[in-house]
Design a protein around this motif. Structure first.
Motif, PDB file in Angstrom:
ATOM      1  N   ASN A 196       0.865  -1.173   0.000  1.00  0.00           N
ATOM      2  CA  ASN A 196       0.000   0.000   0.000  1.00  0.00           C
ATOM      3  C   ASN A 196       0.910   1.235   0.000  1.00  0.00           C
ATOM      4  OD1 ASN A 196       0.741   0.617   2.744  1.00  0.00           O
ATOM      5  ND2 ASN A 196      -0.778  -0.864   3.459  1.00  0.00           N
ATOM      6  N   PRO A 197       0.351   2.424  -0.041  1.00  0.00           N
ATOM      7  CA  PRO A 197       1.213   3.612  -0.079  1.00  0.00           C
ATOM      8  C   PRO A 197       2.185   3.703   1.099  1.00  0.00           C
ATOM      9  CG  PRO A 197      -1.016   4.210  -0.711  1.00  0.00           C
ATOM     10  CD  PRO A 197      -1.070   2.772  -0.247  1.00  0.00           C
ATOM     11  N   LYS A 198       1.800   3.181   2.258  1.00  0.00           N
ATOM     12  CA  LYS A 198       2.649   3.246   3.440  1.00  0.00           C
ATOM     13  C   LYS A 198       3.846   2.280   3.345  1.00  0.00           C
ATOM     14  CE  LYS A 198       1.995   3.415   8.448  1.00  0.00           C
ATOM     15  NZ  LYS A 198       1.012   3.281   9.527  1.00  0.00           N
ATOM     16  N   THR A 199       3.682   1.193   2.581  1.00  0.00           N
ATOM     17  CA  THR A 199       4.725   0.171   2.506  1.00  0.00           C
ATOM     18  C   THR A 199       5.409   0.102   1.142  1.00  0.00           C
ATOM     19  OG1 THR A 199       3.157  -1.550   1.821  1.00  0.00           O
ATOM     20  CG2 THR A 199       3.507  -1.264   4.205  1.00  0.00           C
ATOM     21  N   ALA A 200       4.991   0.932   0.207  1.00  0.00           N
ATOM     22  CA  ALA A 200       5.509   0.856  -1.166  1.00  0.00           C
ATOM     23  C   ALA A 200       7.023   1.024  -1.222  1.00  0.00           C
ATOM     24  CB  ALA A 200       4.822   1.892  -2.052  1.00  0.00           C
ATOM     25  N   GLY A 201       7.562   1.974  -0.466  1.00  0.00           N
ATOM     26  CA  GLY A 201       9.009   2.202  -0.469  1.00  0.00           C
ATOM     27  C   GLY A 201       9.772   0.987   0.031  1.00  0.00           C
ATOM     28  N   LEU A 202       9.291   0.370   1.096  1.00  0.00           N
ATOM     29  CA  LEU A 202       9.949  -0.814   1.640  1.00  0.00           C
ATOM     30  C   LEU A 202       9.851  -1.978   0.660  1.00  0.00           C
ATOM     31  CD1 LEU A 202      11.536  -2.101   3.938  1.00  0.00           C
ATOM     32  CD2 LEU A 202       9.352  -2.696   5.008  1.00  0.00           C
ATOM     33  N   HIS A 203       8.708  -2.122  -0.009  1.00  0.00           N
ATOM     34  CA  HIS A 203       8.573  -3.184  -1.009  1.00  0.00           C
ATOM     35  C   HIS A 203       9.584  -2.996  -2.144  1.00  0.00           C
ATOM     36  CE1 HIS A 203       5.340  -5.980   0.066  1.00  0.00           C
ATOM     37  NE2 HIS A 203       4.818  -4.969   0.742  1.00  0.00           N
ATOM     38  N   GLN A 204       9.879  -1.760  -2.502  1.00  0.00           N
ATOM     39  CA  GLN A 204      10.913  -1.512  -3.521  1.00  0.00           C
ATOM     40  C   GLN A 204      12.286  -1.943  -3.016  1.00  0.00           C
ATOM     41  OE1 GLN A 204      10.426   2.663  -4.451  1.00  0.00           O
ATOM     42  NE2 GLN A 204       8.981   2.222  -6.106  1.00  0.00           N
ATOM     43  N   VAL A 205      12.577  -1.665  -1.746  1.00  0.00           N
ATOM     44  CA  VAL A 205      13.853  -2.088  -1.157  1.00  0.00           C
ATOM     45  C   VAL A 205      13.944  -3.618  -1.166  1.00  0.00           C
ATOM     46  CG1 VAL A 205      15.268  -2.086   0.953  1.00  0.00           C
ATOM     47  CG2 VAL A 205      14.082  -0.003   0.235  1.00  0.00           C
ATOM     48  N   ILE A 206      12.855  -4.295  -0.832  1.00  0.00           N
ATOM     49  CA  ILE A 206      12.825  -5.760  -0.848  1.00  0.00           C
ATOM     50  C   ILE A 206      13.101  -6.274  -2.257  1.00  0.00           C
ATOM     51  CG2 ILE A 206      11.328  -7.798  -0.607  1.00  0.00           C
ATOM     52  CD1 ILE A 206       9.893  -6.189   1.685  1.00  0.00           C
ATOM     53  N   GLN A 207      12.462  -5.670  -3.253  1.00  0.00           N
ATOM     54  CA  GLN A 207      12.683  -6.106  -4.648  1.00  0.00           C
ATOM     55  C   GLN A 207      14.135  -5.921  -5.063  1.00  0.00           C
ATOM     56  OE1 GLN A 207       9.724  -3.799  -6.744  1.00  0.00           O
ATOM     57  NE2 GLN A 207       8.146  -5.370  -6.480  1.00  0.00           N
ATOM     58  N   ARG A 208      14.746  -4.808  -4.653  1.00  0.00           N
ATOM     59  CA  ARG A 208      16.170  -4.576  -4.962  1.00  0.00           C
ATOM     60  C   ARG A 208      17.047  -5.631  -4.276  1.00  0.00           C
ATOM     61  NH1 ARG A 208      15.691   1.078  -3.634  1.00  0.00           N
ATOM     62  NH2 ARG A 208      17.233   0.725  -2.018  1.00  0.00           N
ATOM     63  N   ALA A 209      16.723  -5.954  -3.020  1.00  0.00           N
ATOM     64  CA  ALA A 209      17.496  -6.966  -2.286  1.00  0.00           C
ATOM     65  C   ALA A 209      17.376  -8.329  -2.961  1.00  0.00           C
ATOM     66  CB  ALA A 209      17.017  -7.035  -0.835  1.00  0.00           C
ATOM     67  N   GLU A 210      16.169  -8.712  -3.358  1.00  0.00           N
ATOM     68  CA  GLU A 210      15.975  -9.995  -4.040  1.00  0.00           C
ATOM     69  C   GLU A 210      16.733 -10.024  -5.369  1.00  0.00           C
ATOM     70  OE1 GLU A 210      11.536 -11.245  -2.407  1.00  0.00           O
ATOM     71  OE2 GLU A 210      11.706 -10.072  -4.249  1.00  0.00           O
ATOM     72  N   ALA A 211      16.690  -8.930  -6.116  1.00  0.00           N
ATOM     73  CA  ALA A 211      17.418  -8.849  -7.389  1.00  0.00           C
ATOM     74  C   ALA A 211      18.921  -8.963  -7.141  1.00  0.00           C
ATOM     75  CB  ALA A 211      17.084  -7.540  -8.114  1.00  0.00           C
ATOM     76  N   TRP A 212      19.412  -8.321  -6.080  1.00  0.00           N
ATOM     77  CA  TRP A 212      20.830  -8.400  -5.751  1.00  0.00           C
ATOM     78  C   TRP A 212      21.219  -9.859  -5.477  1.00  0.00           C
ATOM     79  CZ3 TRP A 212      24.279 -10.187  -2.281  1.00  0.00           C
ATOM     80  CH2 TRP A 212      25.581  -9.700  -2.374  1.00  0.00           C
ATOM     81  N   LEU A 213      20.410 -10.544  -4.696  1.00  0.00           N
ATOM     82  CA  LEU A 213      20.703 -11.945  -4.365  1.00  0.00           C
ATOM     83  C   LEU A 213      20.759 -12.819  -5.617  1.00  0.00           C
ATOM     84  CD1 LEU A 213      18.484 -12.406  -1.181  1.00  0.00           C
ATOM     85  CD2 LEU A 213      20.990 -12.380  -1.259  1.00  0.00           C
ATOM     86  N   ARG A 214      19.864 -12.561  -6.573  1.00  0.00           N
ATOM     87  CA  ARG A 214      19.817 -13.366  -7.799  1.00  0.00           C
ATOM     88  C   ARG A 214      20.983 -13.067  -8.740  1.00  0.00           C
ATOM     89  NH1 ARG A 214      14.322 -12.062  -7.270  1.00  0.00           N
ATOM     90  NH2 ARG A 214      14.554 -10.401  -8.808  1.00  0.00           N
ATOM     91  N   THR A 215      21.592 -11.907  -8.620  1.00  0.00           N
ATOM     92  CA  THR A 215      22.616 -11.493  -9.580  1.00  0.00           C
ATOM     93  C   THR A 215      24.025 -11.450  -8.998  1.00  0.00           C
ATOM     94  OG1 THR A 215      22.139  -9.162  -9.108  1.00  0.00           O
ATOM     95  CG2 THR A 215      20.967 -10.165 -10.969  1.00  0.00           C
ATOM     96  N   HIS A 216      24.198 -11.857  -7.751  1.00  0.00           N
ATOM     97  CA  HIS A 216      25.516 -11.843  -7.121  1.00  0.00           C
ATOM     98  C   HIS A 216      25.773 -13.186  -6.446  1.00  0.00           C
ATOM     99  CE1 HIS A 216      24.679  -7.584  -7.564  1.00  0.00           C
ATOM    100  NE2 HIS A 216      25.975  -7.384  -7.490  1.00  0.00           N
ATOM    101  N   GLN A 217      27.026 -13.612  -6.518  1.00  0.00           N
ATOM    102  CA  GLN A 217      27.412 -14.818  -5.794  1.00  0.00           C
ATOM    103  C   GLN A 217      27.875 -14.398  -4.410  1.00  0.00           C
ATOM    104  OE1 GLN A 217      30.332 -17.087  -7.882  1.00  0.00           O
ATOM    105  NE2 GLN A 217      28.811 -17.987  -9.237  1.00  0.00           N
ATOM    106  N   PHE A 218      27.352 -15.040  -3.408  1.00  0.00           N
ATOM    107  CA  PHE A 218      27.804 -14.757  -2.047  1.00  0.00           C
ATOM    108  C   PHE A 218      28.197 -16.070  -1.401  1.00  0.00           C
ATOM    109  CE2 PHE A 218      23.226 -14.866  -2.403  1.00  0.00           C
ATOM    110  CZ  PHE A 218      22.790 -15.718  -1.395  1.00  0.00           C
ATOM    111  N   ARG A 219      29.467 -16.146  -1.096  1.00  0.00           N
ATOM    112  CA  ARG A 219      29.999 -17.382  -0.528  1.00  0.00           C
ATOM    113  C   ARG A 219      30.652 -17.078   0.808  1.00  0.00           C
ATOM    114  NH1 ARG A 219      29.522 -18.797  -5.633  1.00  0.00           N
ATOM    115  NH2 ARG A 219      29.318 -20.923  -6.304  1.00  0.00           N
TER     116      ARG A 219
END
Length: 156
Positions: free
Chosen positions: A111-134
């Protein structure tokens, strides 16, 4: 003071914190705090060698599990950016699972109150999918070691 641990034990020269012998000081401990669920959420990371806060985010409207997840991803991204390889400790089984599955399985309403945080979550998920972390991501054993050093100390 945590469960009889001296600050720091004289046999430890790798930290200024009261860490148990089986905890690596070459690590970042992460934790989140949330007032309400959902509610005012923030998270941070603490360098276990120095006790210094290495990052902090929030407060924003969210949930504790989201904060725990984002804290781990933040630590991973920071280490990659700085060319570091340290252990990450988190006391959240849920967040560690979400990171390993590369998906934040939150039910937080968009919702409008959580939209910014949902964008941060999407960026974090994209980072995890595109980076190797060992690096090791280890669950902090609160029963054995006491509160994680990144804890905000607000439990009642």
């Amino acid at each position: 003071m945590q469960k009889g641990i001296i600050n720091p034990p004289d046999y430890r020269n790798d930290t200024v914190l009261p860490l148990p012998p089986d905890v690596s000081a070459d690590a970042i401990a992460v934790d989140a705090a949330c007032s309400g669920n959902p509610g005012k959420m923030e998270y941070r990371g603490i360098d276990l060698a120095t006790g210094a806060q290495v990052f902090h985010y929030g407060p924003v409207f969210g949930t504790n599990n989201i904060g725990e997840f984002l804290a781990i991803v933040h630590a991973l991204a920071l280490m990659e950016q700085k060319g570091l390889r340290k252990t990450i400790y988190s006391d959240s089984f849920t967040a560690i699972t979400w990171v390993r599955k590369m998906q934040c399985k939150t039910k937080l309403e968009l919702n409008p109150k959580t939209a910014g945080l949902h964008q941060v979550i999407q960026r974090a998920e994209a980072w995890l999918r595109t980076h190797q972390f060992r690096v090791p991501i280890i669950q902090w054993d609160t029963r054995k070691w006491g509160d994680i050093p990144a804890d905000f100390g607000r439990k009642k």
